[in-house]
Design a protein around this motif. Structure first.
Motif, PDB file in Angstrom:
ATOM      1  N   GLY A  16       0.803  -1.209   0.000  1.00 55.02           N
ATOM      2  CA  GLY A  16       0.000   0.000   0.000  1.00 55.02           C
ATOM      3  C   GLY A  16       0.840   1.264   0.000  1.00 55.02           C
ATOM      4  N   LEU A  17       1.934   1.231   0.745  1.00 53.29           N
ATOM      5  CA  LEU A  17       2.811   2.400   0.836  1.00 53.29           C
ATOM      6  C   LEU A  17       3.711   2.552  -0.382  1.00 53.29           C
ATOM      7  N   TYR A  18       4.207   1.434  -0.891  1.00 52.19           N
ATOM      8  CA  TYR A  18       5.183   1.474  -1.983  1.00 52.19           C
ATOM      9  C   TYR A  18       4.812   0.431  -3.046  1.00 52.19           C
ATOM     10  N   PRO A  19       3.754   0.683  -3.813  1.00 48.48           N
ATOM     11  CA  PRO A  19       3.302  -0.316  -4.792  1.00 48.48           C
ATOM     12  C   PRO A  19       4.322  -0.605  -5.885  1.00 48.48           C
ATOM     13  N   GLU A  20       5.077   0.391  -6.276  1.00 50.63           N
ATOM     14  CA  GLU A  20       6.112   0.203  -7.297  1.00 50.63           C
ATOM     15  C   GLU A  20       7.392   0.903  -6.835  1.00 50.63           C
ATOM     16  N   PRO A  21       8.100   0.310  -5.887  1.00 48.79           N
ATOM     17  CA  PRO A  21       9.282   0.973  -5.320  1.00 48.79           C
ATOM     18  C   PRO A  21      10.393   1.137  -6.348  1.00 48.79           C
ATOM     19  N   PRO A  22      10.896   2.353  -6.536  1.00 48.15           N
ATOM     20  CA  PRO A  22      11.973   2.565  -7.494  1.00 48.15           C
ATOM     21  C   PRO A  22      13.316   2.104  -6.923  1.00 48.15           C
ATOM     22  N   ILE A  23      14.244   1.826  -7.803  1.00 48.08           N
ATOM     23  CA  ILE A  23      15.600   1.499  -7.367  1.00 48.08           C
ATOM     24  C   ILE A  23      16.244   2.810  -6.922  1.00 48.08           C
ATOM     25  N   PRO A  24      16.743   2.896  -5.697  1.00 45.95           N
ATOM     26  CA  PRO A  24      17.230   4.180  -5.187  1.00 45.95           C
ATOM     27  C   PRO A  24      18.543   4.660  -5.793  1.00 45.95           C
ATOM     28  N   LEU A  25      19.260   3.792  -6.472  1.00 48.16           N
ATOM     29  CA  LEU A  25      20.542   4.174  -7.071  1.00 48.16           C
ATOM     30  C   LEU A  25      20.358   4.431  -8.564  1.00 48.16           C
ATOM     31  N   ASP A  26      20.766   5.618  -9.016  1.00 41.82           N
ATOM     32  CA  ASP A  26      20.639   5.969 -10.425  1.00 41.82           C
ATOM     33  C   ASP A  26      21.582   5.113 -11.268  1.00 41.82           C
ATOM     34  N   HIS A  27      21.089   4.674 -12.413  1.00 45.17           N
ATOM     35  CA  HIS A  27      21.898   3.845 -13.307  1.00 45.17           C
ATOM     36  C   HIS A  27      21.261   3.873 -14.686  1.00 45.17           C
ATOM     37  N   VAL A  28      22.006   3.408 -15.680  1.00 45.38           N
ATOM     38  CA  VAL A  28      21.488   3.424 -17.050  1.00 45.38           C
ATOM     39  C   VAL A  28      21.463   2.040 -17.683  1.00 45.38           C
ATOM     40  N   ASN A  29      22.086   1.078 -17.061  1.00 48.91           N
ATOM     41  CA  ASN A  29      22.118  -0.291 -17.571  1.00 48.91           C
ATOM     42  C   ASN A  29      22.554  -1.228 -16.443  1.00 48.91           C
ATOM     43  N   PRO A  30      22.498  -2.539 -16.649  1.00 46.73           N
ATOM     44  CA  PRO A  30      22.884  -3.461 -15.574  1.00 46.73           C
ATOM     45  C   PRO A  30      24.292  -3.224 -15.043  1.00 46.73           C
ATOM     46  N   SER A 123      23.125  -9.817  -5.522  1.00 45.48           N
ATOM     47  CA  SER A 123      21.690 -10.019  -5.350  1.00 45.48           C
ATOM     48  C   SER A 123      20.890  -8.845  -5.909  1.00 45.48           C
ATOM     49  N   VAL A 124      21.360  -7.622  -5.656  1.00 47.51           N
ATOM     50  CA  VAL A 124      20.668  -6.445  -6.185  1.00 47.51           C
ATOM     51  C   VAL A 124      20.654  -6.488  -7.710  1.00 47.51           C
ATOM     52  N   VAL A 125      21.784  -6.801  -8.300  1.00 47.09           N
ATOM     53  CA  VAL A 125      21.870  -6.829  -9.762  1.00 47.09           C
ATOM     54  C   VAL A 125      20.992  -7.938 -10.337  1.00 47.09           C
ATOM     55  N   MET A 126      21.043  -9.110  -9.726  1.00 40.25           N
ATOM     56  CA  MET A 126      20.211 -10.211 -10.216  1.00 40.25           C
ATOM     57  C   MET A 126      18.729  -9.855 -10.125  1.00 40.25           C
ATOM     58  N   ALA A 127      18.349  -9.224  -9.006  1.00 37.18           N
ATOM     59  CA  ALA A 127      16.933  -8.901  -8.799  1.00 37.18           C
ATOM     60  C   ALA A 127      16.467  -7.755  -9.673  1.00 37.18           C
ATOM     61  N   GLN A 128      17.204  -6.651  -9.650  1.00 33.21           N
ATOM     62  CA  GLN A 128      16.723  -5.417 -10.258  1.00 33.21           C
ATOM     63  C   GLN A 128      17.146  -5.231 -11.711  1.00 33.21           C
ATOM     64  N   ALA A 129      18.233  -5.854 -12.112  1.00 28.40           N
ATOM     65  CA  ALA A 129      18.656  -5.733 -13.512  1.00 28.40           C
ATOM     66  C   ALA A 129      18.181  -6.909 -14.362  1.00 28.40           C
ATOM     67  N   PHE A 130      18.109  -8.098 -13.746  1.00 23.36           N
ATOM     68  CA  PHE A 130      17.786  -9.292 -14.522  1.00 23.36           C
ATOM     69  C   PHE A 130      16.481  -9.969 -14.109  1.00 23.36           C
ATOM     70  N   GLY A 131      15.822  -9.460 -13.062  1.00 18.84           N
ATOM     71  CA  GLY A 131      14.530 -10.009 -12.676  1.00 18.84           C
ATOM     72  C   GLY A 131      14.579 -11.370 -12.013  1.00 18.84           C
ATOM     73  N   VAL A 132      15.745 -11.779 -11.555  1.00 15.16           N
ATOM     74  CA  VAL A 132      15.886 -13.064 -10.859  1.00 15.16           C
ATOM     75  C   VAL A 132      15.497 -12.867  -9.398  1.00 15.16           C
ATOM     76  N   PRO A 133      14.576 -13.660  -8.856  1.00 16.00           N
ATOM     77  CA  PRO A 133      14.175 -13.478  -7.458  1.00 16.00           C
ATOM     78  C   PRO A 133      15.366 -13.542  -6.502  1.00 16.00           C
ATOM     79  N   ALA A 134      15.525 -12.501  -5.693  1.00 16.05           N
ATOM     80  CA  ALA A 134      16.614 -12.430  -4.725  1.00 16.05           C
ATOM     81  C   ALA A 134      16.158 -11.533  -3.590  1.00 16.05           C
ATOM     82  N   PHE A 135      16.857 -11.612  -2.457  1.00 19.65           N
ATOM     83  CA  PHE A 135      16.469 -10.805  -1.295  1.00 19.65           C
ATOM     84  C   PHE A 135      17.725 -10.187  -0.689  1.00 19.65           C
ATOM     85  N   PRO A 136      18.272  -9.140  -1.329  1.00 18.76           N
ATOM     86  CA  PRO A 136      19.464  -8.488  -0.787  1.00 18.76           C
ATOM     87  C   PRO A 136      19.199  -7.946   0.616  1.00 18.76           C
TER      88      PRO A 136
END
Length: 228
Positions: A16-30, A123-136
């Motif tokens: 409810g608070l963060y339905p689509e949480p953005p990645i807090p670190l700016d980047h342009v590619n994996p 874990s962050v890269v796998m989750a946020q760049a490649f969509g692999v389930p991970a829990f950093p």
């Protein structure tokens, strides 16, 4: 409240608070996400985001980063913590990636084999760049998992294992970001008021509340925190 009920309620509040949480670190590619996460160790995301535009303007690929050399990289990231070590690692890791074909490979062994890249960064890269389930696990997640009684772990590895068991696999990639944002906005490490917290008010264990209150009463006593 049963554990599964607590987890479900926590999930509902976070969604409810963060339905689509953005990645807090700016980047342009994996690759630039990997760099940003590596730079964030012992440094705030805000500082990393202040430093990386100039760095990525000169090097947004492994080949470009390697061509810069460690001394130029250091000049560009000097304001972040542990800059000399990070500069050497970024340069070395870029060379490793270039030697492996020039692109990040979404494989755990590959990522964790890069200089300066630990399990959290991978874990962050796998989750946020490649969509692999991970829990950093960062400091916020480590702290809140213990506050909410979802883990008694004193190591990052144990907390990660416990949270993966608690939350459905399909939620991991957004859940870890949601907990980070929640920790920053509602659930600080110091002088936290459990009774008014949207989640701690029902999820925090009495034992953890007592432990934190006891720690506050003894200046100089460090709370349990994950290793760097």
């Amino acid at each position: 409240m049963r554990r599964d009920e607590k987890v479900a309620r926590i999930g509902e509040i976070l969604d409810g608070l963060y339905p689509e949480p953005p990645i807090p670190l700016d980047h342009v590619n994996p690759y630039t996400l990997l760099v940003a996460v590596a730079l964030s160790a012992q440094t705030t995301d805000k500082k990393v985001n202040e430093v990386t535009p100039a760095l990525f303007a000169e090097a947004s690929t492994p080949a470009q980063m390697y061509a810069l050399g460690s001394e130029r990289i250091l000049e560009l990231i000097r304001e972040v913590g542990l800059a000399p070590t990070k500069a050497r690692n970024l340069w070395t890791a870029a060379g490793q990636i270039v030697d492996a074909g020039g692109e990040l490979v979404p494989e755990w062994d590959f990522l964790e084999g890069l200089a300066g890249v630990g399990h959290k960064t991978a874990s962050v890269v796998m989750a946020q760049a490649f969509g692999v389930p991970a829990f950093p696990i960062d400091t916020h997640i480590f702290r809140l998992a213990r506050r909410w009684g979802l883990s008694r772990g004193t190591t990052v590895e144990r907390v990660e294992t416990d949270l993966k068991k608690a939350f459905p696999r399909e939620t991991w990639n957004r859940r870890h970001l949601q907990i980070i944002y929640f920790g920053r906005e509602y659930c600080p490490a110091q002088r936290h008021v459990f009774a008014t917290c949207p989640i701690c008010s029902f999820a925090a264990t009495k034992a953890q509340q007592a432990a934190e209150l006891k720690a506050r009463a003894k200046p100089g006593r460090a709370a349990v925190a994950p290793p760097a």
